[in-house]
Write a protein that holds these residues in place. Structure first.
Motif, PDB file in Angstrom:
ATOM      1  N   ASN A 670       1.076  -0.872  -0.070  1.00  0.00           N
ATOM      2  CA  ASN A 670       0.449   0.279   0.141  1.00  0.00           C
ATOM      3  C   ASN A 670       0.883   1.515   0.190  1.00  0.00           C
ATOM      4  OD1 ASN A 670      -1.896   2.183   0.563  1.00  0.00           O
ATOM      5  ND2 ASN A 670      -3.014   0.293   1.771  1.00  0.00           N
ATOM      6  N   ASN A 692      -1.463  -1.928  -3.853  1.00  0.00           N
ATOM      7  CA  ASN A 692      -2.963  -1.494  -3.191  1.00  0.00           C
ATOM      8  C   ASN A 692      -1.751   0.183  -3.653  1.00  0.00           C
ATOM      9  OD1 ASN A 692      -4.656  -3.005  -3.208  1.00  0.00           O
ATOM     10  ND2 ASN A 692      -3.564  -3.264  -0.589  1.00  0.00           N
ATOM     11  N   GLN A 694      -1.267   4.151  -5.232  1.00  0.00           N
ATOM     12  CA  GLN A 694      -2.605   4.572  -4.807  1.00  0.00           C
ATOM     13  C   GLN A 694      -2.222   6.201  -5.390  1.00  0.00           C
ATOM     14  OE1 GLN A 694      -4.687   4.904  -1.671  1.00  0.00           O
ATOM     15  NE2 GLN A 694      -4.544   3.238  -0.768  1.00  0.00           N
ATOM     16  N   CYS A 695      -3.474   6.784  -6.115  1.00  0.00           N
ATOM     17  CA  CYS A 695      -2.795   8.422  -6.053  1.00  0.00           C
ATOM     18  C   CYS A 695      -2.174   9.098  -7.669  1.00  0.00           C
ATOM     19  CB  CYS A 695      -2.037   9.379  -4.759  1.00  0.00           C
ATOM     20  SG  CYS A 695      -2.025   9.176  -3.509  1.00  0.00           S
ATOM     21  N   GLU A 718      -4.673   1.227  -7.900  1.00  0.00           N
ATOM     22  CA  GLU A 718      -5.672   2.407  -7.763  1.00  0.00           C
ATOM     23  C   GLU A 718      -5.119   3.239  -8.063  1.00  0.00           C
ATOM     24  OE1 GLU A 718      -8.731   1.654  -6.880  1.00  0.00           O
ATOM     25  OE2 GLU A 718      -7.816  -1.182  -6.470  1.00  0.00           O
ATOM     26  N   ASN A 793      -6.393   0.048 -13.282  1.00  0.00           N
ATOM     27  CA  ASN A 793      -6.498   1.095 -13.135  1.00  0.00           C
ATOM     28  C   ASN A 793      -7.348   2.508 -12.796  1.00  0.00           C
ATOM     29  OD1 ASN A 793      -3.209   1.012 -11.223  1.00  0.00           O
ATOM     30  ND2 ASN A 793      -2.693   0.594 -13.598  1.00  0.00           N
TER      31      ASN A 793
END
Length: 975
Positions: A670, A692, A694-695, A718, A793
């Motif tokens: 993450n 995981n 992100q951003c 993500e 994504n």
């Protein structure tokens, strides 16, 4: 102060302190009788002082009483140690000096100008003193002032200049010239040819370049010519054949090219000819057979091609013949068997083919024979068993077949036998074969089609072997002859059919010496000990390779000095124990494809500075990735994929400046995109798939990151926001089409301390990657694999045109995102593109028609978007089926069933009907203009008769229909 020290000498022979005889207590002893001293009988003056190899050590300066001997004609101080003294300027006091030898005596600094005042010098030797310089004065000054020199040796003196043309000043005297290792540069001047009295010329180990002047052929007194390790190029001049007094010619390690001149056969006094490591090509001239007195012939590492001339068999004085690493691509002539004096023969890597001539067995003086890396076929001649002095026989990596001749057991002096990587077959009783080879030190039979049988109780081998390679020999049990082999350095029993547990004695053999134990690719299930420990007391690097077995239980404990620990593809369980942190010499650690679990030890990033390969994929490791990766790390490959790792990527990975491959895919990490990894100068592969993350993808810390990246997979995360245009602009390695030779990402794993064919192997980096609609496993990663995979994504916005600059990309996958806008027509710049997947987005507009220019495209998928208009037709697009385009309601054209409006052609009846209605008035007006009088009136008052209507359709409407079709075709071509 100069002293004596019996332990100080630069010679192999111990020094002898000559001045001990000078210490006599008798008052009337004449100094002219001292050891190393000679005097003029008339005057009593000392004229010769020979203190060479006399154990002298200490400093020397101009105040030394030595320089009071002004009548000296000969001074020899060679092979002493003057502790980096400068040559004293008082050397000028020896104005009568004709012989000066200061070689190998540790003088230092600039040779003094005063040496130019020794105008009577006939012999000057300052060689072997690596700290001396001749720049002020220069070599040119030396040639100008010392015009009486017969012998000049400045070997290893730093001169760093071209050879001056005024060496011609010495043309009437010079017989010996050595300027080796002097950093000379530039051309060899043609004026060298004026030194017609030269007997010995050594210009080796310099930076001399360009052609060898043809005037070299004028040196007809020359006996030794040493030009090796330079940058001389172009053809060897034919005038070289004029040197009929030449006994040694060494031109090795240059750039000579083209053919070897046939005039080389004129050198009938030649005893040593070394031409290795050049670029000679074409066939070897038959005149090579004229060198009747030659002892050593080295033609290795060139490009000689064609047939080896049969005249090679004329060289009956030849003792050493090296032909390795050429391109002969021919059969070996039977005349090779005429070389009755031959002791060493290397024919490796020559592309020889065909059967080995039985006449090879006539070389009854041969001690060393290397035939490896050729295309020899058929059986190995039994006549080789006649070569009784043979000590080294290497015939690996050829295509020999049939049975290994039993006559090889007659070679009782053999210490090295390498028959690996051939097609030898049949069943062989190893104990019987080896029973006579009492001196054998190395035995390699790996990778043939043999079935080796070993007796279970009788051990016939008394000699202690060092290297045993029996890979892929259909062995079903551990050979019993190994039980007493306690001096083994390398044991390779890999790729056999050995089942069950590893016996305890295997783990204990060669306790003192073992450096390689390879039992990989068998059917081993475990060890007799519950917690197996591999013993070795040697301090040398140790390799333990147990890959691809059925091993169960905990990890076996290797020696503390292990370099390579490889146990992948087993069923090992438990955690990584703490003893791993003590293996501070480890270079490769591969625990992949096991059932290991729990947390990774925090020491993994810092326990060994030499660690290069860290492969832990396909286990059940959990927790966080170790946080400490120290500066100076040699890590090149890290694969932690397919585990249960969590947390963030450790920022200390930025310290791994040699990292090439990083795979953290299929974990539970993450984090945000690690743009800071862009500072790694050699990172080529980055896999963060299925985590995981992100951003948005941010910018690297410096203006442009990831300078060598070739594969990036961020799929199934993500990530959000727009695709980073600036990121693509920085991927410079993907912009230039790769025209280099095919290569692979690999690490080198030591497999032996020997120089045999089993000495090492290449550890291939591997990965799985989405490509062409499938998850593909790459057992090797080539330099032509270039991929960008960002699928799965939440990227939105348009596809940036900057991605079209990455011309070398072969696999581009942006599917399963929320991308909008048009497909950039600039994608045609990616000329090597093989797979383009833009499916499951929100793209709109038409598919650019110019995409048909992507002639390498094998997979194209734009399904499930909002695309409209016609599908491009032609080239690769004719190979794509419906699945590439479904889910776009506005698309039309093949292969979809929905046709585009301008694709439908009216049938013949429709053409006629439309023509009647559209051109009825035109037809009437045409007739009015066509005729006059009564006919006009009749026609206007009547309906069209059938015949006139048919005539009109054929002559008028038919022409218009043809014109319309021509216009449509022109418009299609323009589009």
């Amino acid at each position: 102060m100069i002293n004596e020290n019996s332990s100080s000498s630069h010679r192999d022979d111990p020094c002898r302190p000559k001045s001990e005889s000078w210490m006599s207590e008798e008052e009337d002893v004449d100094c002219c009788s001292w050891d190393g001293v000679e005097c003029n009988k008339k005057t009593g003056h000392v004229t010769k002082l020979d203190l060479s190899n006399s154990c002298l050590f200490g400093t020397m300066n101009s105040s030394n009483t030595l320089f009071h001997l002004v009548h000296l004609k000969c001074l020899d101080l060679a092979y002493n140690d003057f502790r980096f003294s400068e040559i004293p300027f008082a050397i000028k006091n020896f104005s009568e000096l004709s012989y000066l030898n200061l070689s190998y005596s540790n003088f230092f600094g600039q040779i003094p100008f005063e040496i130019l005042q020794l105008s009577k010098l006939v012999s000057l030797d300052l060689s072997g003193t690596y700290n001396l310089e001749l720049q002020k004065p220069s070599l040119e000054n030396l040639f100008e002032k010392l015009g009486n020199l017969k012998s000049l040796d400045l070997g290893s003196v730093k001169i760093a200049s071209p050879i001056p043309h005024n060496l011609v000043n010495l043309s009437n005297s010079l017989t010996f010239l050595s300027l080796s290792q002097c950093l000379l540069r530039g051309k060899i001047p043609s004026s060298l040819g004026n030194l017609t009295k030269l007997v010995h010329l050594d210009l080796s180990s310099n930076k001399l370049s360009d052609k060898l002047p043809a005037t070299i052929g004028n040196l007809n007194s020359l006996e030794v010519l040493e030009l090796s390790i330079n940058e001389l190029s172009d053809k060897l001049p034919a005038s070289i054949g004029n040197l009929d007094s030449l006994e040694l010619l060494d031109l090795s390690s240059n750039k000579f090219s083209s053919e070897l001149p046939s005039s080389i056969g004129n050198l009938d006094s030649l005893e040593v000819l070394v031409l290795s490591s050049n670029k000679f090509s074409s066939e070897l001239p038959a005149s090579i057979g004229n060198l009747n007195f030659i002892d050593v012939l080295d033609l290795s590492s060139n490009g000689f091609s064609g047939e080896l001339p049969a005249t090679i068999g004329n060289l009956d004085s030849l003792e050493v013949l090296y032909l390795s690493s050429n391109k002969f691509s021919s059969e070996l002539p039977a005349s090779i068997g005429n070389l009755s004096s031959l002791k060493q023969l290397s024919l490796s890597r020559c592309a020889f083919w065909g059967k080995l001539p039985p006449s090879l067995g006539n070389l009854t003086q041969l001690r060393w024979l290397s035939l490896n890396f050729n295309n020899f076929a058929g059986e190995l001649p039994a006549s080789i068993g006649n070569i009784k002095p043979l000590e080294d026989l290497t015939v690996s990596r050829c295509s020999f077949s049939g049975q290994i001749p039993l006559s090889l057991s007659n070679l009782t002096r053999l210490t090295w036998l390498d028959l690996s990587y051939n097609n030898f077959g049949g069943t062989m009783e190893l104990d019987v074969f080896l029973s006579k080879l009492k001196d054998l030190d190395l035995l390699y039979l790996s990778s043939n089609k043999l079935s080796l049988l070993t007796k279970s109780t009788i051990n016939t081998i008394s000699k202690k072997l060092s290297y045993v390679g029996l890979r892929s020999c259909n062995i079903t049990e551990f050979p019993s002859f190994l039980k007493n082999q306690d001096q083994l350095l390398m044991l390779d029993l890999s790729s056999n059919r050995i089942k069950g547990k590893v016996p305890g004695w295997v783990m204990n053999i060669s306790v003192e010496s073992l450096t390689v134990l390879n039992l990989s690719f068998n059917f081993l299930t475990g060890f007799h000990d519950q917690y197996p420990i591999v013993h070795s007391r040697s301090d040398d690097a140790f390799t333990l390779d147990l890959r691809s077995n059925n091993l169960q239980g905990p990890l076996p404990v290797p020696p503390i000095h292990t370099f390579n620990y490889l146990v992948s593809n087993n069923s090992l369980t438990g955690e990584i124990p703490t003893w791993i942190c003590k293996l501070n010499s480890l270079m490769a650690l591969d625990l992949s494809y096991n059932n290991l679990s729990r947390n990774l030890p925090q020491c993994l990033g810092s326990f060994s500075r030499g660690l290069s390969i860290l492969q832990l994929s396909r286990n059940k490791f959990s927790g966080s990735i170790p946080q400490t990766f120290f500066n100076g790390s040699y890590l090149r490959m890290i694969d932690l994929s397919y585990n249960l790792l969590q947390g963030r990527i450790p920022r200390s990975l930025a310290n791994c400046t040699t990292l090439e491959f990083l795979n953290l895919g299929n974990n539970q990490i993450n984090d945000i995109f690690p743009s800071w990894l862009g500072t790694l100068p050699d990172l080529r592969v980055l896999i963060l798939r299925a985590n995981n993350f992100q951003c948005m993808i941010g910018k690297a810390k410096r203006a442009c990151g990831f300078p060598k990246l070739r594969v990036i997979d961020l799929s199934n995360n993500e990530f959000v926001g727009k695709l980073p245009s600036n990121f693509f602009q920085c991927l410079n390695t993907m912009k230039v089409v790769n025209k280099s030779e095919l290569s692979y990402m690999q690490g080198v794993v030591l497999n032996s301390v020997s120089t045999g064919s089993d000495g090492f192997y290449l550890y291939d980096y591997a990965l799985t990657l989405s490509n062409k609609g499938l998850m593909m496993a790459y057992g090797k990663i080539s330099n032509i694999l270039v991929a960008i995979i960002l699928s799965g994504n939440k990227f939105d916005g348009e596809i940036p045109t900057s991605i079209a600059n990455l011309r070398e990309v072969k696999n581009l996958n942006l599917s399963h995102n929320s991308l909008q806008g048009h497909i950039p027509s600039q994608l045609t710049n990616i000329t090597n593109l093989e797979s383009l997947d833009l499916s499951n987005n929100k793209l709109s507009g038409q598919i650019p028609q110019n995409l048909i220019e992507l002639t390498s495209l094998e997979v194209f998928n734009v399904s499930h978007n909002n695309l409209t208009g016609p599908i491009p037709q032609g080239n690769q697009f004719t190979t794509f089926d419906n699945s590439s385009f479904v889910g776009n309601l506005g698309l039309c054209g093949k292969p979809l069933s929905r046709k585009c409006e301008n694709d439908s052609k009216p049938n013949e009846n429709e053409d006629v009907s439309d023509s009647k209605s559209s051109f009825a008035l035109d037809w009437k007006m045409a007739l009015i203009g066509y005729s006059s009088g009564l006919i006009v009136g009749v026609i206007l008052g009547l309906n069209f008769s059938t015949g006139i209507q048919e005539w009109f359709e054929e002559k008028i409407l038919g022409r218009r229909s043809k014109r319309r079709r021509r216009k449509q075709r022109r418009r299609s071509r323009m589009e």
